[in-house]
Design a protein around this motif. Structure first.
Motif, mmCIF file in Angstrom:
data_model
loop_
_atom_site.group_PDB
_atom_site.id
_atom_site.type_symbol
_atom_site.label_atom_id
_atom_site.label_comp_id
_atom_site.label_asym_id
_atom_site.label_seq_id
_atom_site.Cartn_x
_atom_site.Cartn_y
_atom_site.Cartn_z
ATOM 1 N N VAL A 51 51.682 -4.310 -55.896
ATOM 2 C CA VAL A 51 51.785 -5.771 -55.762
ATOM 3 C C VAL A 51 50.419 -6.306 -55.371
ATOM 4 C CG1 VAL A 51 52.896 -7.704 -54.605
ATOM 5 C CG2 VAL A 51 54.216 -5.628 -55.099
ATOM 6 N N LEU A 52 49.820 -7.049 -56.283
ATOM 7 C CA LEU A 52 48.512 -7.671 -56.079
ATOM 8 C C LEU A 52 48.757 -9.139 -55.747
ATOM 9 C CD1 LEU A 52 45.479 -7.372 -58.552
ATOM 10 C CD2 LEU A 52 45.983 -9.439 -57.258
ATOM 11 N N THR A 53 48.362 -9.548 -54.549
ATOM 12 C CA THR A 53 48.606 -10.920 -54.099
ATOM 13 C C THR A 53 47.299 -11.677 -53.987
ATOM 14 O OG1 THR A 53 50.533 -10.165 -52.821
ATOM 15 C CG2 THR A 53 49.648 -12.338 -52.295
ATOM 16 N N LEU A 54 47.193 -12.780 -54.714
ATOM 17 C CA LEU A 54 46.046 -13.682 -54.570
ATOM 18 C C LEU A 54 46.146 -14.310 -53.186
ATOM 19 C CD1 LEU A 54 46.242 -15.425 -58.074
ATOM 20 C CD2 LEU A 54 45.236 -13.214 -57.470
ATOM 21 N N GLY A 90 46.413 0.190 -62.115
ATOM 22 C CA GLY A 90 46.779 0.784 -63.399
ATOM 23 C C GLY A 90 46.670 2.291 -63.403
ATOM 24 N N ALA A 91 45.774 2.831 -62.576
ATOM 25 C CA ALA A 91 45.590 4.274 -62.505
ATOM 26 C C ALA A 91 46.573 4.946 -61.551
ATOM 27 C CB ALA A 91 44.159 4.588 -62.062
ATOM 28 N N ARG A 92 47.086 4.197 -60.567
ATOM 29 C CA ARG A 92 47.893 4.832 -59.519
ATOM 30 C C ARG A 92 49.366 4.422 -59.501
ATOM 31 N NH1 ARG A 92 46.586 4.317 -53.936
ATOM 32 N NH2 ARG A 92 45.501 2.319 -54.157
ATOM 33 N N ALA A 93 49.711 3.319 -60.165
ATOM 34 C CA ALA A 93 51.074 2.803 -60.109
ATOM 35 C C ALA A 93 51.739 2.894 -61.479
ATOM 36 C CB ALA A 93 51.071 1.357 -59.613
ATOM 37 N N ARG A 94 53.036 2.614 -61.519
ATOM 38 C CA ARG A 94 53.780 2.619 -62.780
ATOM 39 C C ARG A 94 54.173 1.209 -63.213
ATOM 40 N NH1 ARG A 94 58.335 7.108 -61.925
ATOM 41 N NH2 ARG A 94 58.943 6.416 -64.024
ATOM 42 N N ALA A 95 53.882 0.234 -62.382
ATOM 43 C CA ALA A 95 54.059 -1.179 -62.719
ATOM 44 C C ALA A 95 53.230 -1.984 -61.734
ATOM 45 C CB ALA A 95 55.523 -1.601 -62.657
ATOM 46 N N VAL A 96 52.762 -3.165 -62.191
ATOM 47 C CA VAL A 96 51.911 -4.012 -61.351
ATOM 48 C C VAL A 96 52.446 -5.436 -61.368
ATOM 49 C CG1 VAL A 96 49.571 -4.833 -60.903
ATOM 50 C CG2 VAL A 96 49.905 -2.608 -61.993
ATOM 51 N N VAL A 97 52.522 -6.044 -60.200
ATOM 52 C CA VAL A 97 52.918 -7.450 -60.054
ATOM 53 C C VAL A 97 51.734 -8.236 -59.510
ATOM 54 C CG1 VAL A 97 54.436 -9.083 -58.856
ATOM 55 C CG2 VAL A 97 55.338 -6.883 -59.633
ATOM 56 N N PRO A 113 47.351 0.057 -68.416
ATOM 57 C CA PRO A 113 48.210 1.023 -69.106
ATOM 58 C C PRO A 113 49.677 0.986 -68.701
ATOM 59 C CG PRO A 113 46.894 2.120 -67.434
ATOM 60 C CD PRO A 113 46.394 0.712 -67.510
ATOM 61 N N VAL A 114 49.996 0.247 -67.652
ATOM 62 C CA VAL A 114 51.395 0.144 -67.221
ATOM 63 C C VAL A 114 51.829 -1.317 -67.295
ATOM 64 C CG1 VAL A 114 51.208 2.173 -65.740
ATOM 65 C CG2 VAL A 114 50.751 -0.096 -64.772
ATOM 66 N N PRO A 115 53.138 -1.591 -67.295
ATOM 67 C CA PRO A 115 53.607 -2.977 -67.415
ATOM 68 C C PRO A 115 53.132 -3.852 -66.258
ATOM 69 C CG PRO A 115 55.404 -1.431 -67.789
ATOM 70 C CD PRO A 115 54.260 -0.629 -67.279
ATOM 71 N N THR A 116 52.831 -5.108 -66.597
ATOM 72 C CA THR A 116 52.397 -6.079 -65.594
ATOM 73 C C THR A 116 53.339 -7.276 -65.587
ATOM 74 O OG1 THR A 116 50.891 -7.134 -67.190
ATOM 75 C CG2 THR A 116 49.965 -5.419 -65.768
ATOM 76 N N ILE A 117 53.600 -7.790 -64.399
ATOM 77 C CA ILE A 117 54.421 -8.986 -64.208
ATOM 78 C C ILE A 117 53.600 -10.016 -63.442
ATOM 79 C CG2 ILE A 117 56.427 -9.969 -63.006
ATOM 80 C CD1 ILE A 117 57.889 -7.352 -63.436
ATOM 81 N N ALA A 118 53.605 -11.256 -63.895
ATOM 82 C CA ALA A 118 53.111 -12.362 -63.086
ATOM 83 C C ALA A 118 54.318 -13.025 -62.435
ATOM 84 C CB ALA A 118 52.342 -13.367 -63.935
ATOM 85 N N ALA A 119 54.409 -12.916 -61.120
ATOM 86 C CA ALA A 119 55.482 -13.561 -60.366
ATOM 87 C C ALA A 119 54.937 -14.892 -59.864
ATOM 88 C CB ALA A 119 55.926 -12.678 -59.202
ATOM 89 N N VAL A 120 55.203 -15.949 -60.625
ATOM 90 C CA VAL A 120 54.585 -17.253 -60.388
ATOM 91 C C VAL A 120 55.406 -18.000 -59.340
ATOM 92 C CG1 VAL A 120 53.841 -19.404 -61.462
ATOM 93 C CG2 VAL A 120 53.620 -17.256 -62.707
#
Length: 256
Positions: free
Chosen positions: A16-19, A44-51, A93-100
């Motif tokens: 989870v990447l939070t601005l 992308g290198a360490r997780a299987r999905a990113v938000v 390389p893994v799925p990304t979600i923008a949780a707006v």
């Protein structure tokens, strides 16, 4: 990197990447763009999905107009700072979600659209504000919008700079879903956890095949599908998925 403008948490395969500039409504500074680029590569290198989401009441209100001062060289900023950030997100390389979680304006709207899936809270909105200050949509907006909402809506959104509510964006096919505010975080976490525990190799190839489709003829795309499907068919997750189906139990995917 010691992050100053974002936070990054990686737990159980989910990043989870939070601005994290809530006092600036998460406006994009040069430092934030560099940190997003670094964090997305790491995730992308360490997780299987990113938000990606925002702290406070906004997702991201676009370029911090006070960051560069004077008359910034917009062409240089876009080429040197935005392009690496956007390419890192779209090539993740893994799925990304923008949780707006709130307003997404200008480059912030297009930062959200760069993710594979956009989930927005119903009180959020998207705004291509550029023409109000004599600019054109950037940060990939002229590429993302026609593909995600159609030429007519993309043109109107760009020329008139009207707010697009999360519900409109959902209805137009611009985003995946708009969710009631009180259910928003639970919903995006549910979606993200599904991706983080799913067949990662298949998800990666879904991204590759869908994102590249407009560059191919039907014959070329069918050939690509056959090749990528052949790769998926050799994965442990495919074997597990078939066994789980036959045994009438939930699959336990390893991402391999």
């Amino acid at each position: 990197m010691d992050y100053q403008t974002i936070t990054l948490d990686i737990t159980d395969g989910l990043a989870v990447l939070t601005l994290n500039r809530p006092d600036k409504m998460n406006a994009l500074s040069a430092q934030m763009r560099a940190e997003i680029t670094h964090a997305m590569r790491d995730a992308g290198a360490r997780a299987r999905a990113v938000v990606m989401t925002g702290a406070g009441r906004a997702f991201c209100t676009g370029q911090d107009l006070g960051d560069a001062g004077g008359s910034p060289d917009l062409e240089r900023v876009l080429r040197d700072e935005y392009v690496p950030m956007l390419e890192t997100i779209t090539n993740c390389p893994v799925p990304t979600i923008a949780a707006v979680n709130g307003p997404a304006a200008g480059a912030g709207a297009n930062l959200a659209l760069s993710a594979d899936v956009v989930i927005a809270t119903e009180s959020a909105y998207f705004l291509q504000v550029f023409t109000r200050i004599g600019l054109i949509p950037d940060a990939g907006g002229t590429w993302f919008m026609p593909r995600q909402m159609g030429m007519a809506k993309a043109m109107g959104a760009s020329l008139f700079a009207d707010r697009i509510t999360a519900r409109q964006a959902d209805d137009w096919g611009m985003i995946w879903e708009a969710v009631a505010d009180d259910a928003f975080e639970a919903q995006w976490r549910k979606r993200a956890e599904y991706l983080a525990t799913g067949p990662t190799k298949a998800f990666t190839r879904v991204k590759q095949s869908i994102r590249d489709t407009y560059a191919h003829t039907l014959a070329e795309q069918l050939e690509i599908e056959a090749h990528l499907q052949g790769e998926c068919g050799k994965s442990r997750d495919f074997q597990e998925g078939v066994m789980a189906f036959l045994q009438k139990r939930p699959a336990s995917f390893e991402g391999r």
